[in-house]
Design a protein around this motif. Structure first.
Motif, mmCIF file in Angstrom:
data_model
loop_
_atom_site.group_PDB
_atom_site.id
_atom_site.type_symbol
_atom_site.label_atom_id
_atom_site.label_comp_id
_atom_site.label_asym_id
_atom_site.label_seq_id
_atom_site.Cartn_x
_atom_site.Cartn_y
_atom_site.Cartn_z
ATOM 1 N N LYS A 7 64.808 33.366 57.544
ATOM 2 C CA LYS A 7 64.173 32.202 58.160
ATOM 3 C C LYS A 7 63.873 32.506 59.619
ATOM 4 O O LYS A 7 64.725 33.011 60.351
ATOM 5 N N ASN A 11 60.969 28.973 67.988
ATOM 6 C CA ASN A 11 61.071 29.649 69.285
ATOM 7 C C ASN A 11 60.806 31.141 69.166
ATOM 8 O O ASN A 11 60.338 31.773 70.111
ATOM 9 N N SER A 166 66.735 33.613 65.294
ATOM 10 C CA SER A 166 66.510 32.652 66.372
ATOM 11 C C SER A 166 66.285 33.414 67.672
ATOM 12 O O SER A 166 66.007 34.610 67.654
ATOM 13 N N ASP A 167 66.392 32.724 68.805
ATOM 14 C CA ASP A 167 66.168 33.406 70.086
ATOM 15 C C ASP A 167 67.475 33.690 70.815
ATOM 16 O O ASP A 167 67.502 33.894 72.022
ATOM 17 N N TYR A 172 77.680 31.031 70.058
ATOM 18 C CA TYR A 172 78.519 31.281 71.235
ATOM 19 C C TYR A 172 79.511 30.138 71.411
ATOM 20 O O TYR A 172 79.323 29.056 70.856
ATOM 21 N N ASN A 175 76.583 27.060 75.113
ATOM 22 C CA ASN A 175 75.166 27.432 75.114
ATOM 23 C C ASN A 175 74.868 28.618 76.044
ATOM 24 O O ASN A 175 75.001 28.502 77.250
ATOM 25 N N LYS A 177 72.191 29.755 76.998
ATOM 26 C CA LYS A 177 71.064 29.492 77.896
ATOM 27 C C LYS A 177 71.551 28.802 79.185
ATOM 28 O O LYS A 177 70.888 28.841 80.204
ATOM 29 N N GLU A 199 81.265 24.635 72.042
ATOM 30 C CA GLU A 199 80.558 23.525 72.645
ATOM 31 C C GLU A 199 79.099 23.672 72.202
ATOM 32 O O GLU A 199 78.527 24.757 72.322
ATOM 33 N N GLY A 201 75.296 22.933 72.771
ATOM 34 C CA GLY A 201 74.388 22.484 73.821
ATOM 35 C C GLY A 201 73.023 22.109 73.262
ATOM 36 O O GLY A 201 72.794 22.150 72.057
ATOM 37 N N GLY A 210 68.153 23.001 66.365
ATOM 38 C CA GLY A 210 69.212 23.401 67.277
ATOM 39 C C GLY A 210 70.295 24.154 66.523
ATOM 40 O O GLY A 210 70.120 24.551 65.368
ATOM 41 N N LYS A 214 71.940 25.127 62.056
ATOM 42 C CA LYS A 214 72.223 26.502 61.636
ATOM 43 C C LYS A 214 73.645 26.594 61.079
ATOM 44 O O LYS A 214 73.885 27.262 60.074
HETATM 45 P P1 ADP Z 1 65.107 27.961 66.327
HETATM 46 O O1 ADP Z 1 63.761 27.565 66.907
HETATM 47 O O2 ADP Z 1 65.291 29.442 66.231
HETATM 48 O O3 ADP Z 1 65.417 27.267 65.032
HETATM 49 P P2 ADP Z 1 66.642 26.211 68.149
HETATM 50 O O4 ADP Z 1 65.988 26.237 69.474
HETATM 51 O O5 ADP Z 1 66.455 25.014 67.294
HETATM 52 O O6 ADP Z 1 66.259 27.566 67.369
HETATM 53 O O7 ADP Z 1 68.218 26.434 68.321
HETATM 54 C C1 ADP Z 1 68.748 27.560 68.989
HETATM 55 C C2 ADP Z 1 69.191 27.179 70.406
HETATM 56 O O8 ADP Z 1 70.436 26.500 70.360
HETATM 57 C C3 ADP Z 1 69.451 28.369 71.278
HETATM 58 O O9 ADP Z 1 68.285 28.816 71.934
HETATM 59 C C4 ADP Z 1 70.508 27.868 72.274
HETATM 60 O O10 ADP Z 1 69.949 27.584 73.551
HETATM 61 C C5 ADP Z 1 70.991 26.547 71.683
HETATM 62 N N1 ADP Z 1 72.457 26.450 71.641
HETATM 63 C C6 ADP Z 1 73.166 25.369 72.030
HETATM 64 N N2 ADP Z 1 74.482 25.570 71.913
HETATM 65 C C7 ADP Z 1 74.659 26.828 71.448
HETATM 66 C C8 ADP Z 1 75.816 27.626 71.108
HETATM 67 N N3 ADP Z 1 77.084 27.162 71.223
HETATM 68 N N4 ADP Z 1 75.607 28.882 70.640
HETATM 69 C C9 ADP Z 1 74.347 29.364 70.495
HETATM 70 N N5 ADP Z 1 73.220 28.657 70.784
HETATM 71 C C10 ADP Z 1 73.362 27.396 71.266
#
Ligand code: ADP
Length: 255
Positions: A7, A11, A166-167, A172, A175, A177, A199, A201, A210, A214
């Protein structure tokens, strides 16, 4: 042979300026072709229809009402499939499109039909490309995010592995980012325990689900004994590396 569902998130499929990242799609198709040449079967769940639609019809980009969103997806879906089609055809590989909705997965006859189509396509060496059917799925009845759609598809097809690109490199403790010192969790065997330790984010720009969806996708496939890997689509040759456990990523193992 091993069945893999891959998948790709919005992003990962889009450039920073909101256009479709054709270089990424090309590299993805190269990698998938390589896996197929090795005897694996691959199905793709792709996001990005709306973004592809927006880059096609700039003048609509500010229209937020739902009918325009759905229309953008209808336009962008063709763009997207045309990109996959042209890159896969370089490898002599055909694709087949499946546009699915939530209801399809809760109807016995429909699931049987979907299953048979998936099996037939893959057995014939064709790559099924799956997306939600936005034309018929209004907000209230949507699956709503392709992480869940990918998990349902992997379960339906009895896949051996689900890979979400994903990106970020994986899950983690906070977050990545927002925090430079966020730590990657490489292996997760118990999702509930993990959830107490991290946590969650915000997700940025084009993402829909988000990180929560996942994690829930992992829960769904793990229940069927299918492992899930969350990895970074921007890493060179990520599919082979993730498959061979040669990269930073998070793997969710069924108990
Ligand atoms: P995609 O478009 O690949 O489906 P999303 O943007 O919906 O991805 O979700 C991934 C984002 O979730 C990451 O870019 C990251 O900034 C955010 N995120 C928030 N909390 C966490 C965490 N604990 N671990 C990893 N990513 C996180």
């Amino acid at each position: 042979s091993r069945k893999i569902v891959i998948k790709i998130g919005s992003n990962t499929l889009s450039n920073e300026d909101g256009t479709i990242n054709h270089v990424f799609i090309e590299e993805l198709c190269n990698q998938v072709s390589f896996l197929i040449a090795e005897g694996k079967q691959v199905a793709i769940v792709t996001s990005g229809a709306r973004i592809a639609g927006i880059s096609r019809t700039n003048k609509w980009s500010r229209k937020e009402d739902m009918h325009y969103k759905q229309a953008l997806c209808a336009i962008g879906q063709v763009e997207l499939m045309s990109a996959y089609n042209s890159h896969f055809s370089q490898h002599g590989i055909y694709i087949g499109q499946l546009l699915l909705t939530r209801e399809d997965f809760f109807d016995k006859t429909r699931t049987l039909n979907m299953r048979n189509t998936l099996f037939t396509l893959a057995d014939e060496g064709i790559v099924p490309i799956i997306n939600e059917n936005d034309t018929v799925s209004v907000e209230q009845i949507k699956i709503g995010d392709n992480d869940t759609l990918a998990a349902y598809s992997a379960s339906l097809w009895n896949a051996d592995l689900l890979i979400l690109l994903s990106d970020i490199d994986g899950i983690y403790d906070k977050n990545p980012k927002d925090y430079d010192d966020a730590k990657l969790l490489e292996q997760i065997e118990n999702i509930d325990i993990m959830l107490e330790e991290i946590e969650i984010g915000q997700s940025n720009s084009f993402g829909t689900g988000g990180i929560t969806t996942k994690i829930e996708a992992a829960r769904i496939v793990n229940r069927y004994g299918i492992p899930m890997i969350l990895a970074n689509g921007k890493t060179h040759d990520i599919l082979m590396k993730a498959y061979n456990n040669e990269t930073k990523a998070t793997i969710f193992l069924p108990e």
